[in-house]
Scaffold this motif. Structure first.
Motif, mmCIF file in Angstrom:
data_model
loop_
_atom_site.group_PDB
_atom_site.id
_atom_site.type_symbol
_atom_site.label_atom_id
_atom_site.label_comp_id
_atom_site.label_asym_id
_atom_site.label_seq_id
_atom_site.Cartn_x
_atom_site.Cartn_y
_atom_site.Cartn_z
ATOM 1 N N ALA A 1 0.834 -1.201 0.000
ATOM 2 C CA ALA A 1 0.000 0.000 0.000
ATOM 3 C C ALA A 1 0.867 1.249 0.000
ATOM 4 N N ALA B 1 -5.302 -0.013 5.222
ATOM 5 C CA ALA B 1 -4.573 -0.815 4.240
ATOM 6 C C ALA B 1 -4.170 -2.164 4.831
ATOM 7 N N VAL C 1 -3.903 4.292 -1.477
ATOM 8 C CA VAL C 1 -4.723 4.831 -0.390
ATOM 9 C C VAL C 1 -4.559 6.345 -0.426
ATOM 10 N N GLY D 1 -8.378 0.335 -3.887
ATOM 11 C CA GLY D 1 -7.812 1.101 -2.780
ATOM 12 C C GLY D 1 -8.861 1.773 -1.911
ATOM 13 N N TYR D 2 -8.511 2.973 -1.424
ATOM 14 C CA TYR D 2 -9.339 3.597 -0.380
ATOM 15 C C TYR D 2 -9.099 5.093 -0.371
ATOM 16 N N CYS E 1 0.235 5.155 0.885
ATOM 17 C CA CYS E 1 -0.673 6.169 1.431
ATOM 18 C C CYS E 1 -0.169 7.536 0.997
ATOM 19 N N ALA F 1 -9.072 7.799 2.317
ATOM 20 C CA ALA F 1 -9.065 7.907 3.776
ATOM 21 C C ALA F 1 -9.697 9.201 4.269
ATOM 22 N N GLY G 1 -5.660 5.776 7.117
ATOM 23 C CA GLY G 1 -5.445 5.123 5.828
ATOM 24 C C GLY G 1 -4.441 3.991 5.916
#
Length: 236
Positions: free
Chosen positions: A54, A147, A125, A74-75, A56, A77, A143
């Motif tokens: 990951a 992950a 992320v 992914g993401y 970030c 945050a 975040g």
């Protein structure tokens, strides 16, 4: 056979493997691979898609030809929304795409550059919705933890703030999930000796001569140094 006197030597018919030197056109500009002796390591492994790393950061260029095929969901945050549910992970700043390429730009594909792990899966992320790329500590640590909770085995954060106690506790939580948190030492040439996070790998920067980069912080808290000056990598 040697006893016959007819042979100069006798040795096994070894199974041999190709030397892993990638055909990426900008590989020759990536001086850091020479310093880190990446090519001998690639003879053993270029990574595995089952391993998720990951990053970030400010997001990632999802259409980048040196990254796209290895990106996993992914993401965001900031919004607290996974990409699979509409969370935005596109790169607003460019920094995230650069860092992702350092970790896992696809190697030996005749395009651009080679990352440290050619075959690794990359999880973006996004920790900032600001074009400056700046992020709150709470979004960074949230975040990073997300992950690790969602399959990442390494989590990289190339931001300032390493001295924050929440970095240490987040690293411990991530370690408990059988993953590792890596955090930048920052670029302020500070002596980081007033803290030392047991479960965080703090990374300082070196230059082409294997000396400490002039800007890199140093001290007891730093666990490892890695090339960090004029790195050729992926960009938006």
């Amino acid at each position: 056979l040697m006893a016959t006197g007819n042979y100069q030597y006798v040795e096994p018919d070894w199974i041999c493997y190709p030397v892993a030197v990638p055909n990426d056109p900008q590989y020759s500009q990536q001086w850091h691979h020479v310093n880190m002796q990446s090519a001998p390591a690639w003879d053993f492994s270029t990574g595995s898609s089952s391993f998720v790393a990951a990053v970030c950061d400010s997001g990632v260029d999802k259409d980048h030809p040196d990254l796209q095929a290895h990106l996993v969901s992914g993401y965001n945050a900031v919004d607290r929304i996974p990409e699979s549910q509409g969370g935005q992970v596109g790169d607003l700043n460019g920094h995230g795409t650069m860092c992702a390429g350092c970790v896992g730009a696809i190697g030996n594909n005749g395009i651009g550059v080679a990352g440290m792990n050619w075959s690794i899966s990359l999880m973006p992320v996004r920790v900032s919705n600001d074009s400056s790329g700046s992020a709150s500590m709470s979004n960074l640590t949230h975040g990073a933890l997300w992950a690790a909770q969602n399959g990442a085995k390494t989590v990289s954060v190339s931001f300032t703030g390493v001295e924050s106690s929440s970095v240490g506790t987040t690293g411990t939580a991530i370690r408990a999930l059988d993953a590792l948190l890596f955090w930048a030492a920052d670029n302020y040439n500070q002596n980081h000796s007033s803290f030392d996070w047991e479960d965080v790998t703090v990374v300082g920067a070196t230059d082409q001569n294997d000396d400490k980069a002039s800007f890199s912080s140093y001290g007891v808290a730093i666990d490892v140094m890695a090339p960090g000056v004029s790195i050729t990598t992926t960009t938006n």
